[in-house]
Design an enzyme around this catalytic site. Structure first.
Site, PDB file in Angstrom:
ATOM      1  CE  LYS A 183     -41.500  16.810   2.622  1.00 35.36           C
ATOM      2  NZ  LYS A 183     -40.068  16.437   2.651  1.00 35.36           N
ATOM      3  NE  ARG A 236     -34.011  15.406  -3.365  1.00 32.89           N
ATOM      4  CZ  ARG A 236     -34.377  14.224  -2.897  1.00 32.89           C
ATOM      5  NH1 ARG A 236     -33.546  13.202  -2.952  1.00 32.89           N
ATOM      6  NH2 ARG A 236     -35.560  14.062  -2.365  1.00 32.89           N
ATOM      7  NE  ARG A 253     -39.085  20.615  -2.103  1.00 32.64           N
ATOM      8  CZ  ARG A 253     -39.562  19.371  -2.176  1.00 32.64           C
ATOM      9  NH1 ARG A 253     -40.838  19.164  -2.369  1.00 32.64           N
ATOM     10  NH2 ARG A 253     -38.756  18.349  -2.037  1.00 32.64           N
ATOM     11  NE  ARG A 265     -37.499  10.524  -5.253  1.00 30.89           N
ATOM     12  CZ  ARG A 265     -38.043  11.421  -4.421  1.00 30.89           C
ATOM     13  NH1 ARG A 265     -38.990  11.042  -3.590  1.00 30.89           N
ATOM     14  NH2 ARG A 265     -37.652  12.671  -4.426  1.00 30.89           N
ATOM     15  NE  ARG A 314     -36.719   8.557  -1.057  1.00 28.95           N
ATOM     16  CZ  ARG A 314     -37.149   9.800  -0.824  1.00 28.95           C
ATOM     17  NH1 ARG A 314     -38.106  10.024   0.060  1.00 28.95           N
ATOM     18  NH2 ARG A 314     -36.609  10.811  -1.461  1.00 28.95           N
TER      19      ARG A 314
HETATM   20  P1  AMP Z   1     -40.000  15.356  -3.389  1.00 27.90           P
HETATM   21  O1  AMP Z   1     -40.545  14.056  -3.853  1.00 27.90           O
HETATM   22  O2  AMP Z   1     -40.972  16.147  -2.564  1.00 27.90           O
HETATM   23  O3  AMP Z   1     -38.646  15.204  -2.718  1.00 27.90           O
HETATM   24  O4  AMP Z   1     -39.744  16.247  -4.701  1.00 27.90           O
HETATM   25  C1  AMP Z   1     -38.859  15.802  -5.721  1.00 27.90           C
HETATM   26  C2  AMP Z   1     -38.447  16.982  -6.563  1.00 27.90           C
HETATM   27  O5  AMP Z   1     -39.580  17.576  -7.184  1.00 27.90           O
HETATM   28  C3  AMP Z   1     -37.783  18.133  -5.803  1.00 27.90           C
HETATM   29  O6  AMP Z   1     -36.404  17.912  -5.556  1.00 27.90           O
HETATM   30  C4  AMP Z   1     -38.027  19.296  -6.767  1.00 27.90           C
HETATM   31  O7  AMP Z   1     -37.171  19.224  -7.891  1.00 27.90           O
HETATM   32  C5  AMP Z   1     -39.446  18.988  -7.268  1.00 27.90           C
HETATM   33  N1  AMP Z   1     -40.468  19.618  -6.393  1.00 27.90           N
HETATM   34  C6  AMP Z   1     -41.398  18.976  -5.632  1.00 27.90           C
HETATM   35  N2  AMP Z   1     -42.159  19.855  -4.967  1.00 27.90           N
HETATM   36  C7  AMP Z   1     -41.698  21.085  -5.297  1.00 27.90           C
HETATM   37  C8  AMP Z   1     -42.062  22.409  -4.933  1.00 27.90           C
HETATM   38  N3  AMP Z   1     -43.050  22.659  -4.052  1.00 27.90           N
HETATM   39  N4  AMP Z   1     -41.354  23.429  -5.477  1.00 27.90           N
HETATM   40  C9  AMP Z   1     -40.362  23.222  -6.355  1.00 27.90           C
HETATM   41  N5  AMP Z   1     -39.963  21.998  -6.738  1.00 27.90           N
HETATM   42  C10 AMP Z   1     -40.626  20.931  -6.222  1.00 27.90           C
END
Ligand code: AMP
Length: 215
Positions: A13, A173, A88, A162, A127
């Site tokens: 994404k 996740r 999400r 990360r 990554r």
């Molecule tokens: P991402 O970079 O999109 O994989 O997000 C990293 C982390 O941020 C996720 O594993 C969640 O802990 C938190 N996070 C990001 N977006 C959301 C969301 N829309 N709702 C809840 N937690 C989020």
């Protein structure tokens, strides 16, 4: 253009959003990036979210809605946006629908980026991000000798993994995605907004598929 990129962690994404923003001239809104910036800056939001993120769980809907409401109200969103990582959960999707109705600008499409789970695991464990410029690489599929999609802003990448891309957290996740986020596929399909794109294979080919889906 007002779209959501929907897909599991590692489905590309963020990488694809970076390419689409240049073409469509709208901002990428990555809630993960917003949270990571808050963690790095040590703000109250960052302190609140860090442990949840490191555990691979979702930050609570109330907090996420506050973030998205504020971000969508900024002037650069006037012509549209690409949401990456939001919504999400079903309550987040419901709240987004209401918020966009209030703003008079409903979603135009939700793109599901489809990648099989073995491939996701490989993408996430491989990554790496450059500390200096934020460019994202993959030790298996896009090592640092290959210019990253951002155009390689940095000559000497200083790479880190990360914390939530550790093998232990990735499993959590992906489980959270299946349980809490995958129901959005049905949710948006029922509303006639869903378009599925095969997000496996060459990055340029995936971009072309996305552009075709958005045409
Ligand atoms: P991402 O970079 O999109 O994989 O997000 C990293 C982390 O941020 C996720 O594993 C969640 O802990 C938190 N996070 C990001 N977006 C959301 C969301 N829309 N709702 C809840 N937690 C989020």
């Amino acid at each position: 253009m007002r779209i959501v990129l929907l897909g599991a962690p590692g489905s590309g994404k963020g990488t694809q959003a970076q390419r689409l923003i240049n073409r469509y001239q709208v901002p990428q809104i990555s809630t993960g990036d917003l949270l990571r910036a808050a963690v790095a800056a040590g703000t109250p939001l960052g302190l609140h979210a860090k442990a949840t993120m490191d555990a691979g769980k979702l930050v609570d809907d109330g907090t996420m809605l506050g973030i998205i409401r504020e971000r969508l109200g900024e002037p650069d969103c006037a012509n549209g946006f690409i949401l990456d990582g939001f919504p999400r959960t079903i309550p987040q999707a419901d709240a987004l629908t209401v918020l966009l109705e209030e703003l008079g600008c409903p979603l135009e499409a939700v793109i599901l980026m489809a990648v099989d789970s073995e491939q996701l695991f490989r993408r996430l464990t491989g990554r790496r991000t450059c500390k200096a410029c934020g460019a994202v690489f993959n030790v298996y599929t896009a090592p640092p000798s290959v210019p990253p999609p951002c155009g390689g802003r940095c000559d000497s990448p200083d790479l880190f993994q990360r914390p939530d891309d550790s093998e232990a957290t990735i499993g959590k996740r992906l489980e959270v995605y299946e349980g809490q986020t995958r129901p959005l596929v049905e949710y948006y399909s029922a509303r006639g907004l869903l378009r599925e794109v095969d997000a496996e294979g060459d990055i340029d080919v995936v971009t072309a598929r996305l552009e075709a889906a958005l045409a």
